[in-house]
Design a protein around this motif. Structure first.
Motif, PDB file in Angstrom:
ATOM      1  N   PHE A   1       0.854  -1.175   0.000  1.00  0.00           N
ATOM      2  CA  PHE A   1       0.000   0.000   0.000  1.00  0.00           C
ATOM      3  C   PHE A   1       0.894   1.230   0.000  1.00  0.00           C
ATOM      4  CE2 PHE A   1      -2.589  -3.382   1.866  1.00  0.00           C
ATOM      5  CZ  PHE A   1      -3.718  -3.301   1.073  1.00  0.00           C
ATOM      6  N   ARG A   2       1.552   1.456  -1.123  1.00  0.00           N
ATOM      7  CA  ARG A   2       2.508   2.559  -1.258  1.00  0.00           C
ATOM      8  C   ARG A   2       2.154   3.513  -2.391  1.00  0.00           C
ATOM      9  NH1 ARG A   2       7.664  -1.444  -1.525  1.00  0.00           N
ATOM     10  NH2 ARG A   2       7.488  -2.306   0.557  1.00  0.00           N
ATOM     11  N   GLY A   3       1.104   3.223  -3.122  1.00  0.00           N
ATOM     12  CA  GLY A   3       0.795   3.966  -4.334  1.00  0.00           C
ATOM     13  C   GLY A   3       0.182   5.336  -4.137  1.00  0.00           C
ATOM     14  N   GLY A   4      -0.450   5.545  -2.996  1.00  0.00           N
ATOM     15  CA  GLY A   4      -1.106   6.819  -2.765  1.00  0.00           C
ATOM     16  C   GLY A   4      -2.494   6.886  -3.375  1.00  0.00           C
TER      17      GLY A   4
ATOM     18  N   GLY B   1      -7.919  13.310 -13.745  1.00  0.00           N
ATOM     19  CA  GLY B   1      -7.599  14.397 -12.830  1.00  0.00           C
ATOM     20  C   GLY B   1      -6.175  14.898 -12.968  1.00  0.00           C
ATOM     21  N   PRO B   2      -5.790  15.810 -12.094  1.00  0.00           N
ATOM     22  CA  PRO B   2      -4.481  16.458 -12.202  1.00  0.00           C
ATOM     23  C   PRO B   2      -3.293  15.603 -11.768  1.00  0.00           C
ATOM     24  CG  PRO B   2      -5.629  17.220 -10.240  1.00  0.00           C
ATOM     25  CD  PRO B   2      -6.598  16.343 -10.991  1.00  0.00           C
ATOM     26  N   TRP B   3      -3.522  14.473 -11.140  1.00  0.00           N
ATOM     27  CA  TRP B   3      -2.410  13.682 -10.602  1.00  0.00           C
ATOM     28  C   TRP B   3      -1.851  12.653 -11.571  1.00  0.00           C
ATOM     29  CZ3 TRP B   3       0.148  15.547  -6.761  1.00  0.00           C
ATOM     30  CH2 TRP B   3      -0.494  16.372  -5.853  1.00  0.00           C
TER      31      TRP B   3
ATOM     32  N   MET C   1       3.660   1.323  -8.921  1.00  0.00           N
ATOM     33  CA  MET C   1       3.431   2.700  -9.347  1.00  0.00           C
ATOM     34  C   MET C   1       2.950   3.493  -8.139  1.00  0.00           C
ATOM     35  SD  MET C   1       1.659   2.342 -13.099  1.00  0.00           S
ATOM     36  CE  MET C   1       0.368   1.224 -12.556  1.00  0.00           C
ATOM     37  N   PHE C   2       3.251   4.782  -8.148  1.00  0.00           N
ATOM     38  CA  PHE C   2       2.845   5.652  -7.041  1.00  0.00           C
ATOM     39  C   PHE C   2       2.598   7.055  -7.574  1.00  0.00           C
ATOM     40  CE2 PHE C   2       7.418   5.779  -7.468  1.00  0.00           C
ATOM     41  CZ  PHE C   2       7.726   7.118  -7.397  1.00  0.00           C
TER      42      PHE C   2
ATOM     43  N   GLN D   1      11.661   9.040  -6.819  1.00  0.00           N
ATOM     44  CA  GLN D   1      12.025   7.892  -7.651  1.00  0.00           C
ATOM     45  C   GLN D   1      11.545   6.553  -7.107  1.00  0.00           C
ATOM     46  OE1 GLN D   1      16.295   8.219  -7.815  1.00  0.00           O
ATOM     47  NE2 GLN D   1      16.175   9.263  -9.789  1.00  0.00           N
ATOM     48  N   TRP D   2      11.347   6.464  -5.807  1.00  0.00           N
ATOM     49  CA  TRP D   2      11.107   5.168  -5.165  1.00  0.00           C
ATOM     50  C   TRP D   2       9.685   5.093  -4.637  1.00  0.00           C
ATOM     51  CZ3 TRP D   2      15.385   3.555  -6.956  1.00  0.00           C
ATOM     52  CH2 TRP D   2      16.529   4.338  -6.911  1.00  0.00           C
ATOM     53  N   CYS D   3       9.113   3.900  -4.683  1.00  0.00           N
ATOM     54  CA  CYS D   3       7.787   3.714  -4.096  1.00  0.00           C
ATOM     55  C   CYS D   3       7.864   3.921  -2.582  1.00  0.00           C
ATOM     56  CB  CYS D   3       7.226   2.335  -4.437  1.00  0.00           C
ATOM     57  SG  CYS D   3       8.142   0.941  -3.757  1.00  0.00           S
ATOM     58  N   ASP D   4       9.005   3.569  -2.009  1.00  0.00           N
ATOM     59  CA  ASP D   4       9.223   3.745  -0.574  1.00  0.00           C
ATOM     60  C   ASP D   4      10.725   3.873  -0.344  1.00  0.00           C
ATOM     61  OD1 ASP D   4       9.458   3.544   2.200  1.00  0.00           O
ATOM     62  OD2 ASP D   4       8.069   1.869   2.368  1.00  0.00           O
TER      63      ASP D   4
END
Length: 186
Positions: free
Chosen positions: A10-13, A136-138, A153-154, A164-167
């Motif tokens: 759960f790193r994608g946002g 949307g804008p993101w 992906m994040f 650069q990194w997911c975490d």
């Protein structure tokens, strides 16, 4: 404590990006985190903070995997410029399903999500989140982790937009360790 390769990420946002991450290691040995229907039910519980795992059947698992791959292709920086009609149609077909309805608890301080068709509601929720992200804008801030062993992906919410990194604690640190060992190899 290191994360097991079968643990959900759960790193994608965004919900839809975390859903796409249920298939890990896309560029090496893929790790299927939705191996059995119960995994799908557990993912929805964790992702949506539900009180219990959703009951899932094999058909629901097949539907979830198909939606996951369509979301991945539609959102991925390398493929999003030329969306496949079939991916758009699949996403739209799930987005029209009823999703969860919020139910206020008796103390009026918490909410529970309810639906008579739970897996369908979960997939509709993921599809609607993907549509929101795609329109949307993101979207232009969606990145794929730069670590060679990662395909998550994040949404890059950093001010300069150069994450650069997911975490950083996981992939960023592993990258730094590899670079250090490479530089100090004899």
């Amino acid at each position: 404590m290191p994360q097991d390769k079968f643990d959900f990420r759960f790193r994608g946002g965004r919900l839809c990006l975390d859903f796409a991450a249920t298939l890990g290691g896309r560029y090496r040995e893929p790790v299927e985190r939705l191996a059995v229907p119960a995994d799908l039910g557990r993912w929805f519980r964790l992702a949506l903070s539900l009180p219990a795992d959703l009951p899932a059947q094999p058909r629901g698992l097949d539907d979830a995997r198909a939606l996951r791959e369509a979301v991945h292709r539609l959102v991925h920086p390398a493929t999003r410029a030329k969306p496949a009609r079939s991916d758009v149609e699949l996403l739209n077909s799930w987005a029209v399903h009823p999703d969860f309805a919020p139910e206020l608890s008796p103390d009026a301080r918490s909410v529970t999500l309810r639906s008579a068709r739970t897996v369908e509601a979960g997939l509709a929720t993921v599809a609607r989140d993907a549509i929101d992200l795609l329109t949307g804008p993101w979207l232009e801030r969606v990145r794929e982790c730069a670590f060679s062993d990662c395909s998550l992906m994040f949404v890059d919410t950093s001010r300069p937009g150069q994450r650069q990194w997911c975490d950083m604690k996981a992939c960023g640190n592993r990258h730094k360790v590899r670079q250090y060992r490479k530089a100090h190899a004899r």
